[in-house]
Design an enzyme around this catalytic site. Sequence first.
Site, PDB file in Angstrom:
ATOM      1  N   ASN A  94       0.838  -1.209   0.000  1.00 16.47           N
ATOM      2  CA  ASN A  94       0.000   0.000   0.000  1.00 16.47           C
ATOM      3  C   ASN A  94       0.870   1.255   0.000  1.00 16.47           C
ATOM      4  O   ASN A  94       0.870   2.056   0.929  1.00 16.47           O
ATOM      5  CB  ASN A  94      -0.995   0.000   1.164  1.00 16.47           C
ATOM      6  CG  ASN A  94      -0.351  -0.204   2.519  1.00 16.47           C
ATOM      7  OD1 ASN A  94       0.775  -0.686   2.616  1.00 16.47           O
ATOM      8  ND2 ASN A  94      -1.064   0.156   3.576  1.00 16.47           N
ATOM      9  N   ASP A 152      -3.431  -5.568   1.854  1.00 14.72           N
ATOM     10  CA  ASP A 152      -3.362  -5.129   3.251  1.00 14.72           C
ATOM     11  C   ASP A 152      -3.643  -3.640   3.399  1.00 14.72           C
ATOM     12  O   ASP A 152      -3.159  -2.812   2.634  1.00 14.72           O
ATOM     13  CB  ASP A 152      -1.996  -5.440   3.852  1.00 14.72           C
ATOM     14  CG  ASP A 152      -1.973  -5.186   5.342  1.00 14.72           C
ATOM     15  OD1 ASP A 152      -2.712  -5.871   6.066  1.00 14.72           O
ATOM     16  OD2 ASP A 152      -1.243  -4.280   5.776  1.00 14.72           O
ATOM     17  N   ASP A 305       3.455  -5.591  12.014  1.00 14.90           N
ATOM     18  CA  ASP A 305       2.585  -4.618  11.335  1.00 14.90           C
ATOM     19  C   ASP A 305       3.135  -3.204  11.556  1.00 14.90           C
ATOM     20  O   ASP A 305       2.394  -2.250  11.809  1.00 14.90           O
ATOM     21  CB  ASP A 305       1.141  -4.716  11.821  1.00 14.90           C
ATOM     22  CG  ASP A 305       0.152  -4.035  10.876  1.00 14.90           C
ATOM     23  OD1 ASP A 305       0.582  -3.549   9.814  1.00 14.90           O
ATOM     24  OD2 ASP A 305      -1.046  -3.975  11.210  1.00 14.90           O
ATOM     25  N   HIS A 309       4.093   6.657  11.053  1.00 11.13           N
ATOM     26  CA  HIS A 309       3.329   7.849  10.695  1.00 11.13           C
ATOM     27  C   HIS A 309       4.053   9.093  11.198  1.00 11.13           C
ATOM     28  O   HIS A 309       4.720   9.066  12.232  1.00 11.13           O
ATOM     29  CB  HIS A 309       1.923   7.816  11.297  1.00 11.13           C
ATOM     30  CG  HIS A 309       1.016   6.810  10.663  1.00 11.13           C
ATOM     31  ND1 HIS A 309       0.699   6.844   9.322  1.00 11.13           N
ATOM     32  CD2 HIS A 309       0.363   5.735  11.183  1.00 11.13           C
ATOM     33  CE1 HIS A 309      -0.118   5.832   9.045  1.00 11.13           C
ATOM     34  NE2 HIS A 309      -0.325   5.144  10.147  1.00 11.13           N
TER      35      HIS A 309
END
Length: 425
Positions: A94, A152, A305, A309
Amino acid sequence: MKILITNGRVLDPAHGIDEKFDVLIEDNRIAQVGTDIQTADAEKIDAAGCLVVPGLIDIHVHLRDPGFEYKEDIESGTRAAAAGGFTAVACMPNTSPVNDNKATTQYILHKAAQAGHAKVYPVGAITKGLKGESLAELGDMKQAGCVAVTDDGHPVSHGEIMRRALEYARSFDLPIVSHSEDLSLVGDGVMNDGFVATELGLRGIPWVAEVSAVARDVMLAEYTNARLHVAHVSTRGAVEIIRAAKARGARVTAETAPHYFTLTEDAVRGYDTHAKMNPPLRTSDDLEAIREGLADGTLSVIATDHAPHHPDEKNVEFNLALNGIIGLETALPLTLRLVEEGALSLSDAIACLTSGPAAALSLPGGTLEVGRPADVTIIDPEIKWTLDPQAGQSRSRNTPFGDWKLKGRAICTIVDGRITYRLSD
């Protein structure tokens, strides 16, 4: 280049080895494992008091490259991986552009080779643009180097498309990694549905949003006889479905993340956006089920995972904050906490970080077998340290474990016979 690791406790769950052995690395391969190895011209590493294990493998990492390098890139992400003891990571598609084609896969591999801190295995998209509408060119991506495919971050909501993806991927023996989530049940929820969400005035995500989607995907995998890997399992119901499917002989593997066996929805109190992820943190009963699933092998993989950010994407009101936390540098000590608490044996814990992920995606690592690539992690299980988010190797700092007192740490990471990280560096 030769490296001789001496006096360590060699733990190789794939071959049932747990002995005080030396390990000789030569020509980028494991050359010898045994007692009192003698060799000339080797760099010697005294691993007394330490564990010597196959290089750790994380099969669920967001490197954000290409397109979101302000959060992370391949260089910084693999540097963080090496610091956490990981010799290999599998990166999610992604990105921008989405990794749904041969060219993007080749870009990732080229940049990873330049960085050199850890191996990078690209995971391609199931559908073009992650839109869930038409299948990407799975064969081309596998030929280019993809080890699995996933949408995902998004589920493949249309059952027939997921069925066709499983059938198509089966022809290439390519695992499908399932982001199992029913978006119609998620709605605009931002945390686990229950008492805490009600107390905080936040919209909840019910456990059935995960469980119903896992049930569908597992049944489709059985129907098509295809390989399915279920990502980021967070609920008791999902564990039970996967356990039953594996007992029936389904070609299903599954992972969970350290935050799901360490934290519960209570971490959201105070509206801490660093405790916001997808799937959300669940209840204490779910946490116990995750631990049980790891102990009995239902969940054979611990994956981070890792989702970096920028602070501006987290330092906002809870409803607006983006989902995800970083995890490459905390996964190992949090997993070792399970061992200390008696929830998991040391061998099983290491297997979930080595042979388990290697088997799930058919990767070449996960063992210290002679002749295999020299990917090795040396762990000091007794070292105590406090996590300073500002001192991490990732470009991002979004972790709920800041200032936690941790025990156990990778002190040396070796990739293809090259030392890519030392704790003293």
